[in-house]
Design an enzyme around this catalytic site. Structure first.
Site, mmCIF file in Angstrom:
data_model
loop_
_atom_site.group_PDB
_atom_site.id
_atom_site.type_symbol
_atom_site.label_atom_id
_atom_site.label_comp_id
_atom_site.label_asym_id
_atom_site.label_seq_id
_atom_site.Cartn_x
_atom_site.Cartn_y
_atom_site.Cartn_z
ATOM 1 N N HIS A 44 0.829 -1.202 0.000
ATOM 2 C CA HIS A 44 0.000 0.000 0.000
ATOM 3 C C HIS A 44 0.869 1.261 0.000
ATOM 4 O O HIS A 44 1.602 1.491 0.970
ATOM 5 C CB HIS A 44 -0.890 -0.033 1.245
ATOM 6 C CG HIS A 44 -1.816 1.123 1.379
ATOM 7 N ND1 HIS A 44 -1.784 1.975 2.458
ATOM 8 C CD2 HIS A 44 -2.803 1.567 0.565
ATOM 9 C CE1 HIS A 44 -2.731 2.893 2.315
ATOM 10 N NE2 HIS A 44 -3.359 2.680 1.175
ATOM 11 N N GLU A 60 0.815 -0.809 -4.901
ATOM 12 C CA GLU A 60 -0.203 0.217 -5.170
ATOM 13 C C GLU A 60 0.431 1.592 -5.055
ATOM 14 O O GLU A 60 1.266 1.830 -4.157
ATOM 15 C CB GLU A 60 -1.336 0.081 -4.155
ATOM 16 C CG GLU A 60 -2.494 1.030 -4.400
ATOM 17 C CD GLU A 60 -2.618 2.191 -3.411
ATOM 18 O OE1 GLU A 60 -3.592 2.936 -3.515
ATOM 19 O OE2 GLU A 60 -1.725 2.353 -2.546
ATOM 20 N N ASP A 92 -0.613 5.908 -5.495
ATOM 21 C CA ASP A 92 -1.616 6.953 -5.734
ATOM 22 C C ASP A 92 -1.053 7.916 -6.774
ATOM 23 O O ASP A 92 0.108 8.325 -6.679
ATOM 24 C CB ASP A 92 -1.897 7.718 -4.441
ATOM 25 C CG ASP A 92 -2.338 6.794 -3.332
ATOM 26 O OD1 ASP A 92 -3.391 6.160 -3.483
ATOM 27 O OD2 ASP A 92 -1.603 6.692 -2.328
ATOM 28 N N HIS A 133 -0.480 11.199 -2.725
ATOM 29 C CA HIS A 133 -1.801 10.845 -2.198
ATOM 30 C C HIS A 133 -2.698 12.050 -1.930
ATOM 31 O O HIS A 133 -3.854 12.095 -2.347
ATOM 32 C CB HIS A 133 -1.634 10.033 -0.901
ATOM 33 C CG HIS A 133 -2.941 9.600 -0.304
ATOM 34 N ND1 HIS A 133 -3.706 10.406 0.506
ATOM 35 C CD2 HIS A 133 -3.632 8.430 -0.422
ATOM 36 C CE1 HIS A 133 -4.801 9.756 0.859
ATOM 37 N NE2 HIS A 133 -4.778 8.555 0.313
ATOM 38 N N GLU A 172 -3.643 3.890 -8.650
ATOM 39 C CA GLU A 172 -4.901 4.456 -8.154
ATOM 40 C C GLU A 172 -5.053 5.890 -8.639
ATOM 41 O O GLU A 172 -4.262 6.767 -8.288
ATOM 42 C CB GLU A 172 -4.975 4.412 -6.619
ATOM 43 C CG GLU A 172 -6.351 4.884 -6.161
ATOM 44 C CD GLU A 172 -6.496 5.101 -4.672
ATOM 45 O OE1 GLU A 172 -5.742 4.504 -3.886
ATOM 46 O OE2 GLU A 172 -7.383 5.889 -4.310
HETATM 47 O O1 G3P Z 1 -6.135 1.327 -3.025
HETATM 48 C C1 G3P Z 1 -6.378 1.104 -1.672
HETATM 49 C C2 G3P Z 1 -6.170 2.362 -0.867
HETATM 50 O O2 G3P Z 1 -4.970 2.964 -1.299
HETATM 51 C C3 G3P Z 1 -7.297 3.326 -0.987
HETATM 52 O O3 G3P Z 1 -7.238 4.399 -0.089
HETATM 53 O O4 G3P Z 1 -6.670 6.665 0.654
HETATM 54 O O5 G3P Z 1 -4.995 4.861 0.870
HETATM 55 O O6 G3P Z 1 -5.567 5.773 -1.376
HETATM 56 P P1 G3P Z 1 -6.060 5.465 0.016
HETATM 57 MG MG MG Z 2 -4.317 4.517 -2.580
#
Ligand code: G3P
Ligand code: MG
Length: 238
Positions: free
Chosen positions: A12, A39, A41, A53, A105
């Protein structure tokens, strides 16, 4: 849509428990830990895709104010933690290489078109569509991505119930449902699987949480410390 066999461990924001989130250092540590997927952002800022993010700079950098208020050169001067800078998405793609899965993302407007173009550039170089997954809470932006690039796999992020299965299936042709730990339950997992969707749960950093969601039959977890999760699972999840 086929379900991929095996349980997937997704880093993450990279291995963000061990290095500043969404930096190249976090991505490299995630790969070194053996995470199946990473993952990141992504925002479209100053005409390019950056891994970031928040909409403001304070939490993760030494800058101040909105991300969009600074020119690119100034953004690249910021310290994103431990001397790391905000990376371009292409740098992360290059750092991870063609074998590691990357969940991009989409955060915010303009990301769909830019990500579709960038992924296509790598597909033309011989990378497989299946190494990419594009996800977002913004289902309109995801639908845009899917219209522009129907072969890029899509994952639908949700933050509340009920799930709009019609949108996920018809508008997005989603492969996976990405759902918070607090919302996932057995019935939902069954409903998703009945529709051919994998269920990926965020964010799982405690062993008891991993045990609970695994008992529901989910397909993978997002974790800030993927190496630790892999250890709990008894080795590499691949
Ligand atoms: O993709 C899972 C997670 O990253 C979604 O929430 O706010 O951490 O981008 P966030
Ligand atoms: Mg995310």
């Amino acid at each position: 849509m086929n379900r991929t066999p095996g349980f997937t461990v997704i880093a993450h924001r990279g291995a963000s428990a061990l290095a500043p989130e969404n930096t190249l250092a976090a991505m490299r540590l995630a790969a070194a830990a053996g995470a199946d997927w990473v993952e990141v952002d992504v925002q479209f800022v100053a005409g390019t895709l950056l891994a970031f993010h928040d909409t403001t700079l304070e939490r993760t950098t030494n800058g101040r104010g909105p991300l969009t208020a600074l020119p690119l050169a100034a953004l690249l001067q910021l310290d994103a933690g431990d001397g790391e800078r905000i990376p371009f998405l292409w740098e992360i793609i290059e750092a991870l290489g063609p074998e590691r899965g990357l969940d991009i993302e989409l955060k915010g407007p303009g990301t769909a078109a830019a990500v579709a173009a960038l992924v296509h550039r790598y597909v033309h170089l011989g990378w497989h569509y299946s190494r990419f997954l594009v996800s977002s809470f913004d289902h309109a932006e995801l639908a845009r991505l899917h219209r522009l690039a129907p072969r890029i796999p899509v994952g639908a992020l949700v933050s509340r119930l009920p799930v709009d299965w019609g949108t996920l299936q018809r508008r997005l042709d989603a492969r996976s449902l990405h759902i918070p730990l607090a919302l996932v339950n057995k019935v939902l997992v069954r409903q998703a699987h009945a529709r051919g969707l994998r269920v990926l749960v965020y964010t799982v950093d405690e062993r008891r949480h991993l045990a609970r969601v695994r008992a529901m039959g989910i397909d993978g977890v997002f974790s800030n410390d993927p190496g630790r999760v892999l250890g709990w699972l008894g080795g590499k999840a691949r």
